[in-house]
Design a protein around this motif. Structure first.
Motif, PDB file in Angstrom:
ATOM      1  N   TYR A 246       0.825  -1.195   0.000  1.00 29.56           N
ATOM      2  CA  TYR A 246       0.000   0.000   0.000  1.00 29.56           C
ATOM      3  C   TYR A 246       0.866   1.254   0.000  1.00 29.56           C
ATOM      4  O   TYR A 246       0.618   2.192   0.741  1.00 29.56           O
ATOM      5  CB  TYR A 246      -0.922   0.016   1.217  1.00 29.56           C
ATOM      6  CG  TYR A 246      -2.024  -1.018   1.209  1.00 29.56           C
ATOM      7  CD1 TYR A 246      -2.486  -1.581   2.408  1.00 29.56           C
ATOM      8  CD2 TYR A 246      -2.608  -1.436   0.019  1.00 29.56           C
ATOM      9  CE1 TYR A 246      -3.510  -2.516   2.405  1.00 29.56           C
ATOM     10  CE2 TYR A 246      -3.621  -2.373   0.012  1.00 29.56           C
ATOM     11  CZ  TYR A 246      -4.075  -2.912   1.204  1.00 29.56           C
ATOM     12  OH  TYR A 246      -5.078  -3.838   1.202  1.00 29.56           O
TER      13      TYR A 246
ATOM     14  N   TYR B 123       0.134   4.047  -7.078  1.00 32.81           N
ATOM     15  CA  TYR B 123      -0.481   3.509  -5.880  1.00 32.81           C
ATOM     16  C   TYR B 123      -0.327   1.995  -5.892  1.00 32.81           C
ATOM     17  O   TYR B 123      -0.021   1.410  -6.935  1.00 32.81           O
ATOM     18  CB  TYR B 123      -1.958   3.924  -5.764  1.00 32.81           C
ATOM     19  CG  TYR B 123      -2.855   3.386  -6.861  1.00 32.81           C
ATOM     20  CD1 TYR B 123      -3.040   4.112  -8.034  1.00 32.81           C
ATOM     21  CD2 TYR B 123      -3.523   2.180  -6.711  1.00 32.81           C
ATOM     22  CE1 TYR B 123      -3.860   3.632  -9.044  1.00 32.81           C
ATOM     23  CE2 TYR B 123      -4.345   1.692  -7.704  1.00 32.81           C
ATOM     24  CZ  TYR B 123      -4.520   2.427  -8.868  1.00 32.81           C
ATOM     25  OH  TYR B 123      -5.335   1.951  -9.871  1.00 32.81           O
TER      26      TYR B 123
ATOM     27  N   TYR C  23       3.535  10.562  -4.786  1.00 31.85           N
ATOM     28  CA  TYR C  23       2.942  11.805  -5.256  1.00 31.85           C
ATOM     29  C   TYR C  23       4.041  12.717  -5.791  1.00 31.85           C
ATOM     30  O   TYR C  23       5.154  12.755  -5.260  1.00 31.85           O
ATOM     31  CB  TYR C  23       2.214  12.528  -4.116  1.00 31.85           C
ATOM     32  CG  TYR C  23       1.038  11.757  -3.567  1.00 31.85           C
ATOM     33  CD1 TYR C  23       1.205  10.819  -2.552  1.00 31.85           C
ATOM     34  CD2 TYR C  23      -0.247  11.965  -4.071  1.00 31.85           C
ATOM     35  CE1 TYR C  23       0.135  10.099  -2.056  1.00 31.85           C
ATOM     36  CE2 TYR C  23      -1.326  11.260  -3.573  1.00 31.85           C
ATOM     37  CZ  TYR C  23      -1.128  10.326  -2.570  1.00 31.85           C
ATOM     38  OH  TYR C  23      -2.202   9.615  -2.084  1.00 31.85           O
TER      39      TYR C  23
ATOM     40  N   SER D 252       2.100   4.562  -1.938  1.00 29.90           N
ATOM     41  CA  SER D 252       1.724   5.500  -2.993  1.00 29.90           C
ATOM     42  C   SER D 252       2.815   6.543  -3.145  1.00 29.90           C
ATOM     43  O   SER D 252       3.559   6.817  -2.194  1.00 29.90           O
ATOM     44  CB  SER D 252       0.400   6.198  -2.655  1.00 29.90           C
ATOM     45  OG  SER D 252      -0.671   5.289  -2.641  1.00 29.90           O
TER      46      SER D 252
ATOM     47  N   LEU E 231      -1.536   6.104   8.304  1.00 33.00           N
ATOM     48  CA  LEU E 231      -0.877   6.342   7.022  1.00 33.00           C
ATOM     49  C   LEU E 231       0.355   7.180   7.305  1.00 33.00           C
ATOM     50  O   LEU E 231       0.250   8.246   7.895  1.00 33.00           O
ATOM     51  CB  LEU E 231      -1.799   7.088   6.054  1.00 33.00           C
ATOM     52  CG  LEU E 231      -1.241   7.291   4.647  1.00 33.00           C
ATOM     53  CD1 LEU E 231      -1.267   5.969   3.868  1.00 33.00           C
ATOM     54  CD2 LEU E 231      -2.030   8.362   3.892  1.00 33.00           C
TER      55      LEU E 231
ATOM     56  N   PHE F 279       6.855  12.528  -2.955  1.00 30.99           N
ATOM     57  CA  PHE F 279       6.539  12.013  -1.624  1.00 30.99           C
ATOM     58  C   PHE F 279       6.051  10.578  -1.720  1.00 30.99           C
ATOM     59  O   PHE F 279       5.315  10.233  -2.643  1.00 30.99           O
ATOM     60  CB  PHE F 279       5.421  12.835  -0.970  1.00 30.99           C
ATOM     61  CG  PHE F 279       5.787  14.250  -0.641  1.00 30.99           C
ATOM     62  CD1 PHE F 279       5.472  15.282  -1.518  1.00 30.99           C
ATOM     63  CD2 PHE F 279       6.420  14.562   0.546  1.00 30.99           C
ATOM     64  CE1 PHE F 279       5.789  16.598  -1.219  1.00 30.99           C
ATOM     65  CE2 PHE F 279       6.749  15.879   0.852  1.00 30.99           C
ATOM     66  CZ  PHE F 279       6.437  16.889  -0.037  1.00 30.99           C
TER      67      PHE F 279
ATOM     68  N   LYS G 105       0.154  15.462  -6.784  1.00 32.01           N
ATOM     69  CA  LYS G 105      -0.554  14.685  -7.802  1.00 32.01           C
ATOM     70  C   LYS G 105      -0.160  13.227  -7.620  1.00 32.01           C
ATOM     71  O   LYS G 105       1.027  12.905  -7.506  1.00 32.01           O
ATOM     72  CB  LYS G 105      -0.159  15.161  -9.204  1.00 32.01           C
ATOM     73  CG  LYS G 105      -0.719  14.304 -10.336  1.00 32.01           C
ATOM     74  CD  LYS G 105      -0.116  14.691 -11.667  1.00 32.01           C
ATOM     75  CE  LYS G 105      -0.518  13.716 -12.764  1.00 32.01           C
ATOM     76  NZ  LYS G 105       0.148  14.006 -14.047  1.00 32.01           N
ATOM     77  N   LEU G 106      -1.136  12.351  -7.598  1.00 31.98           N
ATOM     78  CA  LEU G 106      -0.884  10.919  -7.441  1.00 31.98           C
ATOM     79  C   LEU G 106      -0.261  10.363  -8.720  1.00 31.98           C
ATOM     80  O   LEU G 106      -0.808  10.532  -9.807  1.00 31.98           O
ATOM     81  CB  LEU G 106      -2.199  10.190  -7.146  1.00 31.98           C
ATOM     82  CG  LEU G 106      -2.129   8.674  -6.961  1.00 31.98           C
ATOM     83  CD1 LEU G 106      -1.367   8.323  -5.688  1.00 31.98           C
ATOM     84  CD2 LEU G 106      -3.536   8.093  -6.930  1.00 31.98           C
TER      85      LEU G 106
ATOM     86  N   TYR H 164       0.634   2.595   4.187  1.00 30.97           N
ATOM     87  CA  TYR H 164      -0.230   2.133   5.262  1.00 30.97           C
ATOM     88  C   TYR H 164       0.661   1.508   6.335  1.00 30.97           C
ATOM     89  O   TYR H 164       1.695   0.890   6.039  1.00 30.97           O
ATOM     90  CB  TYR H 164      -1.215   1.102   4.732  1.00 30.97           C
ATOM     91  CG  TYR H 164      -2.134   0.521   5.770  1.00 30.97           C
ATOM     92  CD1 TYR H 164      -1.890  -0.735   6.327  1.00 30.97           C
ATOM     93  CD2 TYR H 164      -3.249   1.226   6.199  1.00 30.97           C
ATOM     94  CE1 TYR H 164      -2.735  -1.267   7.279  1.00 30.97           C
ATOM     95  CE2 TYR H 164      -4.113   0.701   7.149  1.00 30.97           C
ATOM     96  CZ  TYR H 164      -3.849  -0.551   7.687  1.00 30.97           C
ATOM     97  OH  TYR H 164      -4.684  -1.069   8.635  1.00 30.97           O
TER      98      TYR H 164
END
Lengths: 123, 110
Positions: free
Chosen positions: B34, B51, B38, B36, B99, B89, B47-48, B93
């Motif tokens: 988990y 993931y 950015y 992600s 998070l 970044f 902005k993602l 999880y």
């Protein structure tokens, strides 16, 4: 186009209250979790809490529980982040974002993000 | 100090590849897929770009790729372009139902 538009920058004094907003458009606002994130200068992304606008169910990050209040008005596709008594340490940029993946009440990923609201607290 | 460790800076030349790391523990990065990533340009919102460690959202070019080994996740940007210059970044999880975030890596494109 999915879009989140936040309210403008705020300059407040310690002890004052504040409520900032985040309005969504281009998607079913009520059916999507929304997260509030704090970013302090030169620091990472701290999730503060999430809300499900359809029923306003809210979960807070342990670090922010009791420090802020998150709410939503689904009739106007808007979520809010509120402080009852600001401190200088609340000075930061605050973002809202649509949660794209969630597990056990934790926002695993979020997109898009609002443009941010800069909150400055100074006497 | 952020919970996940990212080097403060990285650099690469136009057209080259660069890999950025995100180190956690066996209770977060090492335990779950988990992670992600950015991208944040100066003065802009994040902005993602990845993931689930390695999955790209629609619209993100395949020049961005992710992987994980043990307690360290990595983001590789290949075919560097000037617009890739930004802060990256990572988040993960964590076992305490939280998070975590890294402090970010500023990528300079030479």
């Amino acid at each position: 186009e999915v879009q989140l538009v936040q309210s403008g920058a705020e300059m407040k004094k310690p002890g004052e209250s504040l409520k900032i907003s985040c309005q969504g458009s281009g998607y079913r606002f009520s059916d999507n979790w929304l997260v509030w994130v704090r970013q302090m200068p030169g620091r990472g992304l701290e999730w503060m809490g999430i809300i499900y606008p359809d029923d306003s169910y809210t979960r807070y990050s342990p670090a922010f529980q009791g420090q802020v209040t998150i709410s939503a008005d689904r009739s106007i596709n808007t979520a809010y982040l509120e402080w009852s008594s600001l401190r200088a340490s609340d000075t930061a940029m605050y973002y809202c974002a649509r949660v794209t993946r969630i597990a056990t009440g934790v926002p695993l990923s979020s997109d898009p993000w609002g443009q941010g609201t800069l909150v400055t607290v100074s006497s | 100090q952020s919970a996940l460790t990212q080097p403060p800076s990285a650099s690469g030349s136009l057209g080259q590849s660069v890999t950025m790391s995100c180190t956690g523990t066996s209770s977060d990065v090492g335990a779950y897929s988990y992670v992600s990533w950015y991208q944040q340009h100066p003065g802009k919102a994040p902005k993602l770009i990845l993931y689930g460690v390695r999955t790209r959202p629609s619209g993100v070019p395949d020049r961005f790729s992710g992987s994980k080994s043990g307690n360290t996740a990595s983001l590789t940007v290949s075919g560097l372009q000037a617009d890739d210059e930004a802060v990256y970044f990572c988040t993960s999880y964590a076992a305490n139902n939280n998070l975590l975030s890294g402090g970010g890596t500023y990528l300079t494109v030479l």
